[in-house]
Design a protein around this motif. Structure first.
Motif, PDB file in Angstrom:
ATOM      1  N   ILE A  34       0.837  -1.204   0.000  1.00 38.30           N
ATOM      2  CA  ILE A  34       0.000   0.000   0.000  1.00 38.30           C
ATOM      3  C   ILE A  34       0.870   1.252   0.000  1.00 38.30           C
ATOM      4  O   ILE A  34       0.613   2.216  -0.723  1.00 38.30           O
ATOM      5  CB  ILE A  34      -0.942  -0.021   1.219  1.00 38.30           C
ATOM      6  CG1 ILE A  34      -1.959  -1.169   1.082  1.00 38.30           C
ATOM      7  CG2 ILE A  34      -1.657   1.317   1.380  1.00 38.30           C
ATOM      8  CD1 ILE A  34      -2.784  -1.408   2.334  1.00 38.30           C
ATOM      9  N   ALA A  35       1.944   1.230   0.797  1.00 41.33           N
ATOM     10  CA  ALA A  35       2.860   2.375   0.833  1.00 41.33           C
ATOM     11  C   ALA A  35       3.600   2.522  -0.492  1.00 41.33           C
ATOM     12  O   ALA A  35       3.813   3.642  -0.970  1.00 41.33           O
ATOM     13  CB  ALA A  35       3.855   2.196   1.982  1.00 41.33           C
ATOM     14  N   GLN A  36       3.978   1.398  -1.104  1.00 39.01           N
ATOM     15  CA  GLN A  36       4.646   1.453  -2.406  1.00 39.01           C
ATOM     16  C   GLN A  36       3.729   2.071  -3.455  1.00 39.01           C
ATOM     17  O   GLN A  36       4.166   2.868  -4.290  1.00 39.01           O
ATOM     18  CB  GLN A  36       5.059   0.054  -2.842  1.00 39.01           C
ATOM     19  CG  GLN A  36       6.207  -0.539  -2.051  1.00 39.01           C
ATOM     20  CD  GLN A  36       6.441  -1.995  -2.402  1.00 39.01           C
ATOM     21  OE1 GLN A  36       5.531  -2.709  -2.843  1.00 39.01           O
ATOM     22  NE2 GLN A  36       7.664  -2.455  -2.211  1.00 39.01           N
ATOM     23  N   ALA A  37       2.450   1.682  -3.438  1.00 39.57           N
ATOM     24  CA  ALA A  37       1.494   2.216  -4.406  1.00 39.57           C
ATOM     25  C   ALA A  37       1.327   3.720  -4.238  1.00 39.57           C
ATOM     26  O   ALA A  37       1.231   4.469  -5.223  1.00 39.57           O
ATOM     27  CB  ALA A  37       0.151   1.508  -4.263  1.00 39.57           C
ATOM     28  N   ALA A  38       1.296   4.182  -2.994  1.00 40.99           N
ATOM     29  CA  ALA A  38       1.165   5.618  -2.741  1.00 40.99           C
ATOM     30  C   ALA A  38       2.401   6.363  -3.244  1.00 40.99           C
ATOM     31  O   ALA A  38       2.286   7.444  -3.836  1.00 40.99           O
ATOM     32  CB  ALA A  38       0.964   5.862  -1.249  1.00 40.99           C
ATOM     33  N   ASP A  62      -5.953  -1.914  -6.843  1.00 37.67           N
ATOM     34  CA  ASP A  62      -5.709  -0.988  -5.736  1.00 37.67           C
ATOM     35  C   ASP A  62      -4.483  -0.114  -6.012  1.00 37.67           C
ATOM     36  O   ASP A  62      -4.434   1.053  -5.595  1.00 37.67           O
ATOM     37  CB  ASP A  62      -5.529  -1.756  -4.428  1.00 37.67           C
ATOM     38  CG  ASP A  62      -6.850  -2.308  -3.898  1.00 37.67           C
ATOM     39  OD1 ASP A  62      -7.908  -1.910  -4.413  1.00 37.67           O
ATOM     40  OD2 ASP A  62      -6.810  -3.136  -2.967  1.00 37.67           O
ATOM     41  N   THR A  63      -3.493  -0.667  -6.698  1.00 38.28           N
ATOM     42  CA  THR A  63      -2.330   0.128  -7.096  1.00 38.28           C
ATOM     43  C   THR A  63      -2.753   1.234  -8.064  1.00 38.28           C
ATOM     44  O   THR A  63      -2.306   2.378  -7.946  1.00 38.28           O
ATOM     45  CB  THR A  63      -1.266  -0.779  -7.745  1.00 38.28           C
ATOM     46  OG1 THR A  63      -0.852  -1.779  -6.795  1.00 38.28           O
ATOM     47  CG2 THR A  63      -0.055   0.018  -8.204  1.00 38.28           C
ATOM     48  N   ALA A  64      -3.618   0.893  -9.010  1.00 34.84           N
ATOM     49  CA  ALA A  64      -4.119   1.891  -9.957  1.00 34.84           C
ATOM     50  C   ALA A  64      -4.968   2.951  -9.256  1.00 34.84           C
ATOM     51  O   ALA A  64      -4.883   4.144  -9.587  1.00 34.84           O
ATOM     52  CB  ALA A  64      -4.935   1.203 -11.046  1.00 34.84           C
ATOM     53  N   LEU A  65      -5.773   2.537  -8.289  1.00 34.35           N
ATOM     54  CA  LEU A  65      -6.645   3.484  -7.606  1.00 34.35           C
ATOM     55  C   LEU A  65      -5.854   4.513  -6.809  1.00 34.35           C
ATOM     56  O   LEU A  65      -6.307   5.655  -6.647  1.00 34.35           O
ATOM     57  CB  LEU A  65      -7.605   2.727  -6.682  1.00 34.35           C
ATOM     58  CG  LEU A  65      -8.718   1.934  -7.389  1.00 34.35           C
ATOM     59  CD1 LEU A  65      -9.459   1.052  -6.383  1.00 34.35           C
ATOM     60  CD2 LEU A  65      -9.693   2.873  -8.091  1.00 34.35           C
ATOM     61  N   LEU A  73      -8.720  10.669 -12.221  1.00 37.53           N
ATOM     62  CA  LEU A  73      -9.209   9.838 -13.320  1.00 37.53           C
ATOM     63  C   LEU A  73      -9.906   8.599 -12.788  1.00 37.53           C
ATOM     64  O   LEU A  73      -9.641   8.161 -11.672  1.00 37.53           O
ATOM     65  CB  LEU A  73      -8.048   9.405 -14.223  1.00 37.53           C
ATOM     66  CG  LEU A  73      -7.324  10.478 -15.031  1.00 37.53           C
ATOM     67  CD1 LEU A  73      -6.111   9.883 -15.731  1.00 37.53           C
ATOM     68  CD2 LEU A  73      -8.266  11.115 -16.053  1.00 37.53           C
ATOM     69  N   ASP A  74     -10.792   8.036 -13.591  1.00 40.59           N
ATOM     70  CA  ASP A  74     -11.372   6.739 -13.278  1.00 40.59           C
ATOM     71  C   ASP A  74     -10.410   5.637 -13.706  1.00 40.59           C
ATOM     72  O   ASP A  74      -9.540   5.850 -14.549  1.00 40.59           O
ATOM     73  CB  ASP A  74     -12.709   6.557 -14.009  1.00 40.59           C
ATOM     74  CG  ASP A  74     -13.781   7.507 -13.506  1.00 40.59           C
ATOM     75  OD1 ASP A  74     -13.757   7.846 -12.300  1.00 40.59           O
ATOM     76  OD2 ASP A  74     -14.629   7.921 -14.324  1.00 40.59           O
ATOM     77  N   VAL A  75     -10.588   4.468 -13.138  1.00 37.75           N
ATOM     78  CA  VAL A  75      -9.793   3.302 -13.522  1.00 37.75           C
ATOM     79  C   VAL A  75     -10.679   2.333 -14.293  1.00 37.75           C
ATOM     80  O   VAL A  75     -11.685   1.852 -13.775  1.00 37.75           O
ATOM     81  CB  VAL A  75      -9.201   2.590 -12.286  1.00 37.75           C
ATOM     82  CG1 VAL A  75      -8.454   1.320 -12.710  1.00 37.75           C
ATOM     83  CG2 VAL A  75      -8.270   3.515 -11.525  1.00 37.75           C
ATOM     84  N   ALA A 143      -1.821  -0.773 -14.833  1.00 40.40           N
ATOM     85  CA  ALA A 143      -1.408  -1.437 -13.599  1.00 40.40           C
ATOM     86  C   ALA A 143      -1.678  -2.930 -13.746  1.00 40.40           C
ATOM     87  O   ALA A 143      -2.823  -3.359 -13.887  1.00 40.40           O
ATOM     88  CB  ALA A 143      -2.165  -0.873 -12.401  1.00 40.40           C
ATOM     89  N   SER A 144      -0.616  -3.700 -13.719  1.00 40.18           N
ATOM     90  CA  SER A 144      -0.751  -5.125 -13.990  1.00 40.18           C
ATOM     91  C   SER A 144       0.272  -5.900 -13.164  1.00 40.18           C
ATOM     92  O   SER A 144       0.532  -5.537 -12.012  1.00 40.18           O
ATOM     93  CB  SER A 144      -0.601  -5.362 -15.508  1.00 40.18           C
ATOM     94  OG  SER A 144      -0.749  -6.721 -15.846  1.00 40.18           O
TER      95      SER A 144
END
Length: 209
Positions: A34-38, A62-65, A73-75, A143-144
């Motif tokens: 979660i911290a990496q995604a942020a 969740d990474t994309a969000l 933007l929307d995902v 995001a994949s």
């Protein structure tokens, strides 16, 4: 003006840490992930993406969000960006796979899993399809997953299969950048975002080392 694609691997999961094959199993991000995604979102927002698409698996979504929340933007979700299916290997560690399927482990081909060429075709076609919706100077963030993105990139670049191993793996929340030129797509950056570190992924042992 050139179209660009940022291929962003999802953040860390507990199964990454445990070196378990995730495949299509829907494992969430752990606290580190979660911290990496942020962190990745805060950096990639500066590129001003115009479109965000993710795998339907929540570690990627969740990474994309995290990025979508910053840039407004929307995902969009596309199942074709899922990780390579691992069949009976999913949930097992590399050591368990090597012990039960020694020959298949060397080839990194699960007996009932998704063949590498199929993954490359699936993800490469999805990258082209979504890039086709961009404006001339648009930026698509996808995001994949590690193996899926590496194989999709190789497909998009038109590399023959015997050269796919020349592309190394992607670390958690690292990304690659592709740009469309007059002669097709070219790779501008690969596995960017962090200093080099071990890659815990469903990808081949060579790519993940």
């Amino acid at each position: 003006m050139s179209k660009r694609i940022v291929c962003l691997r999802h953040g860390q999961t507990l199964w990454n840490v445990e070196h378990r094959f995730q495949g299509h199993t829907d494992i969430p991000l752990d606290e580190t992930g979660i911290a990496q995604a942020a962190r990745a979102a805060s950096l990639l927002a500066a590129l001003r993406p115009t479109m965000i698409v993710s795998s339907d698996l929540r570690r990627a979504n969740d990474t994309a969000l995290a990025l979508a929340g910053i840039v407004g933007l929307d995902v969009s979700v596309d199942k074709d960006f899922r990780e390579r299916g691992g069949g009976a290997w999913e949930g097992l560690t590399r050591e368990e796979i090597a012990a039960r399927w020694p020959a298949e482990y060397v080839a990194w081909e699960a007996p009932d899993g998704e063949p590498v060429p199929d993954v490359a075709d699936r993800v490469g076609a999805a990258l082209r399809r979504w890039a086709g919706q961009l404006d001339g100077d648009g930026l698509l963030v996808v995001a994949s997953h590690g193996a899926a993105l590496r194989l999709g990139i190789a497909h998009l670049l038109g590399l023959p299969q015997e050269l796919w191993s020349a592309l190394g793996g992607l670390g958690n929340c690292s990304w690659s950048v592709l740009e469309e030129g007059r002669r097709g797509w070219r790779l501008l950056e690969h596995n960017a975002g962090t200093l080099p570190e071990p890659v815990n992924s469903d990808d081949t042992p060579e790519s993940a080392s």
